[in-house]
Design a protein around this motif. Structure first.
Motif, PDB file in Angstrom:
ATOM      1  N   VAL A  71       0.829  -1.199   0.000  1.00  0.00           N
ATOM      2  CA  VAL A  71       0.000   0.000   0.000  1.00  0.00           C
ATOM      3  C   VAL A  71       0.869   1.257   0.000  1.00  0.00           C
ATOM      4  CG1 VAL A  71      -0.229   0.064   2.518  1.00  0.00           C
ATOM      5  CG2 VAL A  71      -1.973   1.139   1.090  1.00  0.00           C
ATOM      6  N   LYS A  72       2.046   1.201   0.659  1.00  0.00           N
ATOM      7  CA  LYS A  72       2.949   2.349   0.645  1.00  0.00           C
ATOM      8  C   LYS A  72       3.685   2.469  -0.688  1.00  0.00           C
ATOM      9  CE  LYS A  72       3.838   3.663   5.364  1.00  0.00           C
ATOM     10  NZ  LYS A  72       4.859   4.198   6.280  1.00  0.00           N
ATOM     11  N   PHE A  73       3.887   1.322  -1.351  1.00  0.00           N
ATOM     12  CA  PHE A  73       4.485   1.357  -2.686  1.00  0.00           C
ATOM     13  C   PHE A  73       3.511   1.955  -3.700  1.00  0.00           C
ATOM     14  CE2 PHE A  73       4.961  -0.572  -6.883  1.00  0.00           C
ATOM     15  CZ  PHE A  73       6.310  -0.350  -7.157  1.00  0.00           C
ATOM     16  N   PHE A  74       2.238   1.612  -3.569  1.00  0.00           N
ATOM     17  CA  PHE A  74       1.232   2.038  -4.544  1.00  0.00           C
ATOM     18  C   PHE A  74       0.780   3.482  -4.315  1.00  0.00           C
ATOM     19  CE2 PHE A  74      -3.461   2.322  -5.252  1.00  0.00           C
ATOM     20  CZ  PHE A  74      -3.433   2.390  -6.633  1.00  0.00           C
ATOM     21  N   PHE A  75       0.740   3.926  -3.063  1.00  0.00           N
ATOM     22  CA  PHE A  75       0.146   5.218  -2.747  1.00  0.00           C
ATOM     23  C   PHE A  75       0.794   6.403  -3.496  1.00  0.00           C
ATOM     24  CE2 PHE A  75      -0.167   9.071  -0.161  1.00  0.00           C
ATOM     25  CZ  PHE A  75      -1.543   9.232  -0.164  1.00  0.00           C
ATOM     26  N   PRO A  76       2.124   6.541  -3.567  1.00  0.00           N
ATOM     27  CA  PRO A  76       2.708   7.674  -4.308  1.00  0.00           C
ATOM     28  C   PRO A  76       2.270   7.707  -5.776  1.00  0.00           C
ATOM     29  CG  PRO A  76       4.364   6.612  -2.952  1.00  0.00           C
ATOM     30  CD  PRO A  76       3.174   5.711  -2.929  1.00  0.00           C
ATOM     31  N   ALA A  77       2.144   6.523  -6.383  1.00  0.00           N
ATOM     32  CA  ALA A  77       1.695   6.479  -7.775  1.00  0.00           C
ATOM     33  C   ALA A  77       0.243   6.919  -7.895  1.00  0.00           C
ATOM     34  CB  ALA A  77       1.862   5.063  -8.323  1.00  0.00           C
ATOM     35  N   ALA A 229      10.108   8.451  -4.063  1.00  0.00           N
ATOM     36  CA  ALA A 229      11.326   8.730  -3.292  1.00  0.00           C
ATOM     37  C   ALA A 229      11.047   9.747  -2.191  1.00  0.00           C
ATOM     38  CB  ALA A 229      12.418   9.235  -4.225  1.00  0.00           C
ATOM     39  N   LEU A 230      10.309  10.801  -2.517  1.00  0.00           N
ATOM     40  CA  LEU A 230      10.043  11.861  -1.539  1.00  0.00           C
ATOM     41  C   LEU A 230       9.197  11.346  -0.378  1.00  0.00           C
ATOM     42  CD1 LEU A 230       9.397  14.771  -4.055  1.00  0.00           C
ATOM     43  CD2 LEU A 230      11.259  14.654  -2.391  1.00  0.00           C
ATOM     44  N   LEU A 231       8.199  10.526  -0.676  1.00  0.00           N
ATOM     45  CA  LEU A 231       7.321  10.049   0.388  1.00  0.00           C
ATOM     46  C   LEU A 231       7.988   8.985   1.272  1.00  0.00           C
ATOM     47  CD1 LEU A 231       3.750   9.942  -1.219  1.00  0.00           C
ATOM     48  CD2 LEU A 231       4.817  11.689   0.210  1.00  0.00           C
ATOM     49  N   PRO A 236      16.979  11.692  -3.588  1.00  0.00           N
ATOM     50  CA  PRO A 236      18.159  11.374  -4.417  1.00  0.00           C
ATOM     51  C   PRO A 236      18.310  12.391  -5.553  1.00  0.00           C
ATOM     52  CG  PRO A 236      16.334   9.898  -4.905  1.00  0.00           C
ATOM     53  CD  PRO A 236      15.916  10.705  -3.722  1.00  0.00           C
ATOM     54  N   SER A 237      19.515  12.499  -6.059  1.00  0.00           N
ATOM     55  CA  SER A 237      19.809  13.516  -7.080  1.00  0.00           C
ATOM     56  C   SER A 237      19.030  13.285  -8.363  1.00  0.00           C
ATOM     57  CB  SER A 237      21.312  13.540  -7.389  1.00  0.00           C
ATOM     58  OG  SER A 237      21.739  12.251  -7.796  1.00  0.00           O
ATOM     59  N   ILE A 238      18.592  12.040  -8.619  1.00  0.00           N
ATOM     60  CA  ILE A 238      17.873  11.773  -9.870  1.00  0.00           C
ATOM     61  C   ILE A 238      16.516  12.500  -9.900  1.00  0.00           C
ATOM     62  CG2 ILE A 238      16.608   9.711  -9.109  1.00  0.00           C
ATOM     63  CD1 ILE A 238      17.232   8.509 -11.873  1.00  0.00           C
TER      64      ILE A 238
END
Length: 267
Positions: A71-77, A229-231, A236-238
């Motif tokens: 759920v944490k992997f999917f939520f940012p998307a 990445a932010l959540l 990271p620099s990318i």
């Protein structure tokens, strides 16, 4: 569709912003007040259903992706893609209705507002509406423990950039469309596949290399990478590359849409 020197200049020239664009945005805000219940149902309730069905429902079986709860992997998307779809639909179907059946733009021209200001105001409005959807999703995520870092603020900035890209794309399609069917092709043939193959539901690394390379050309991929990445509390620099790509795509599409739709409104 020709791309000569004049067309290249149109893509690279920054349109003149003025109070006329803000007046168009404000006009849409007033109309929004009269349909706010239906609009909120669409821009907020639908992504929340996805969160329940996919994030928690499917997450019960998948559990983790690369050590992260599903759920944490999917939520940012979901945060990024919800605004993307709202901005696209507002720019495409909404813009086409105002251009053709409702004749809204012709009426606005009776005021001292230029066609380019109308297009810029529409891009700004569709971006705002999508951003509202992403913000509501972020607020709900915070209540569920899915947003626990101040980096949600730059994540929302990423979502706003994606909404800008998507609203410009929708209005660009409006400038070419002959009927509403044109948007069905774009929605089913481009937007929905993009939402499936940009690291939304599973890591890009599980796709064949050819599809991975195609996915990196799409704006949603970069928005999802940066937001995810932010959540997780990282920067990271990318991310700066992700932001740069989103800005360039948004800049080119908004200029293209402004140039094309300005001519359509004139005629």
């Amino acid at each position: 569709m020709k791309f000569g020197g004049r067309h290249t200049n149109n893509l690279l020239t920054i349109p003149n912003w003025s109070m006329g664009a803000l007046a168009v945005w404000h006009r849409n805000l007033i109309c929004f007040r009269y349909s706010i219940l239906v609009s909120i149902f669409w821009i907020a309730f639908e992504p929340l259903i996805y969160l329940l069905a996919i994030g928690y429902g499917l997450g019960f079986f998948v559990e983790e992706v690369d050590g992260t709860p599903f759920v944490k992997f999917f939520f940012p998307a979901l945060l990024a893609s919800s605004g993307m779809f709202v901005s696209f639909l507002e720019g495409s179907y909404g813009g086409f209705s105002k251009l053709t059946t409702q004749k809204t733009y012709q009426v606005i021209l009776l005021a001292p507002i230029e066609p380019a200001e109308i297009v810029l105001g529409e891009i700004l409005w569709a971006t705002s509406k999508g951003f509202l959807s992403s913000t509501i999703v972020a607020a709900v995520g915070a209540t569920q423990g899915l947003v626990d870092t101040w980096l949600v603020l730059p994540a929302l900035f990423v979502a706003a950039l994606l909404c800008w890209v998507s609203s410009s794309f929708g209005l660009l399609l409006t400038s070419y469309a002959k009927t509403y069917d044109w948007f069905i092709y774009a929605q089913s043939g481009f937007m929905i596949p993009m939402s499936l193959f940009c690291g939304t539901y599973f890591p890009l690394e599980h796709l064949p290399p050819f599809i991975q390379n195609l996915a990196y050309l799409l704006p949603l991929t970069h928005a999802v990478m940066a937001t995810r990445a932010l959540l997780t509390g990282e920067m990271p620099s990318i991310i700066f590359l992700n932001l740069g790509i989103l800005f360039v795509i948004g800049f080119l599409l908004s200029n293209w849409a402004t140039h094309r739709l300005t001519k359509q409104i004139f005629h």
